[in-house]
Design a protein around this motif. Sequence first.
Motif, mmCIF file in Angstrom:
data_model
loop_
_atom_site.group_PDB
_atom_site.id
_atom_site.type_symbol
_atom_site.label_atom_id
_atom_site.label_comp_id
_atom_site.label_asym_id
_atom_site.label_seq_id
_atom_site.Cartn_x
_atom_site.Cartn_y
_atom_site.Cartn_z
ATOM 1 N N THR A 166 38.563 66.333 59.061
ATOM 2 C CA THR A 166 38.275 64.143 58.408
ATOM 3 C C THR A 166 36.771 64.681 59.283
ATOM 4 N N CYS A 167 36.379 65.300 59.510
ATOM 5 C CA CYS A 167 34.692 65.269 59.410
ATOM 6 C C CYS A 167 33.862 64.784 58.087
ATOM 7 N N ILE A 219 34.558 54.876 62.598
ATOM 8 C CA ILE A 219 35.833 55.522 61.518
ATOM 9 C C ILE A 219 35.681 53.957 60.695
ATOM 10 N N ASP A 220 35.936 55.081 59.546
ATOM 11 C CA ASP A 220 35.798 53.813 58.356
ATOM 12 C C ASP A 220 34.436 53.117 57.839
ATOM 13 N N HIS A 270 34.530 56.424 52.694
ATOM 14 C CA HIS A 270 34.466 55.864 54.229
ATOM 15 C C HIS A 270 34.334 57.075 55.170
ATOM 16 N N ALA A 271 33.737 56.924 56.454
ATOM 17 C CA ALA A 271 34.005 58.285 57.194
ATOM 18 C C ALA A 271 35.461 58.571 57.979
ATOM 19 N N GLN A 272 36.435 59.367 58.145
ATOM 20 C CA GLN A 272 37.075 59.932 58.976
ATOM 21 C C GLN A 272 37.524 59.767 59.975
ATOM 22 N N ARG A 273 35.998 59.626 60.343
ATOM 23 C CA ARG A 273 35.686 59.767 62.289
ATOM 24 C C ARG A 273 34.612 59.155 62.502
ATOM 25 N N ALA A 274 34.825 58.747 63.818
ATOM 26 C CA ALA A 274 33.347 58.178 64.560
ATOM 27 C C ALA A 274 31.985 59.585 64.167
#
Length: 329
Positions: free
Chosen positions: A256-257, A279-280, A300-304
């Motif tokens: 998810t990175c 995230i997102d 979109h980012a999948q994680r913070a």
Amino acid sequence: MGQSMITSTIPLDANGVHHGFLKLPYSRNDSAWGSVMIPITVVANGDGPTALLTGANHGDEYEGPIALQNLAASLDPATITGRVIILPMMNQPAFAAGTRCSPIDDANMNRSFPGKPDGTVTQKICHYVATELVPLADVVLDFHSGGRTLDFLPFAAAHILDDKTQEAACMAAMQAFNAPYSVRMLEIDNVGMFDTEVESQGKIFVTTELGGAGTATAKSVSIAVKGIQNLLIHTGILQGEMQISDSVQLDMPDDTCFVFARDAGLIEYLVDLGEPVAIDQPIARIWPADRTGVAPTICHAQRAGIMTARHVPGLVKMGDFVGLVAVPI
């Protein structure tokens, strides 16, 4: 597994400084009895640990070759206990061409280990390194950066391993390298990697990503030079005090990175390297490259975490890597 066709023009076990080549016969159109000549330096003094230091596993990554050329020209055997084996351009055909993969067989060296003694040129080089050099080593440092297509925050990395004793030794060596960022990495595509081969032999392994964009900077090279010295002191090959500065600790726990392009087009980044990401959060958008008036695709980012790597060229294809969001520890 068979005997390697590669021979070393210098001894690997003699005290002193020896500069030479790994010589691989390679018959081709422009040289019927030609050879691939891979530069190698061995610096040794007495009994002690062995470090294998490699650069240009990918031929368009330059911090390693520059720092290792510097080391090969300057390391005094009187200052060390043990041995340092230096391969600044491990993938010499790719390095000479300035390409990630070898122009001879189009192979990615870092997906070709453990190689074959009777395979392609890349496979033969991998086989020699895996069977003749890695077994000699106690610690292996393999330099990488982003090459022509990626750019990274400058980090050293060690992998999450099943053998926790080995993992702890790798993590300690990575911390000793002391790059501005230090990454615990779970590799998502480790089949055929040099990393995997070295670790499977029970060795301490450290890798890096020290920038990219197809060049090196004074800062990125200085990180490499300092990291080599620190690592050699850490292993006991060199004496002295390590130069230690603050290093941001990051984790890459799963896939998810990673963010990949779902469309082709003109990429516009909305976040720069080193900036925090929620995230997102949109980190980039991809505009059509062949028409106007069409909305872009949002990535979109999948994680913070922290934006740690990105694509360099202004155009992307479907499936291209867009961004890496690593997690502060």
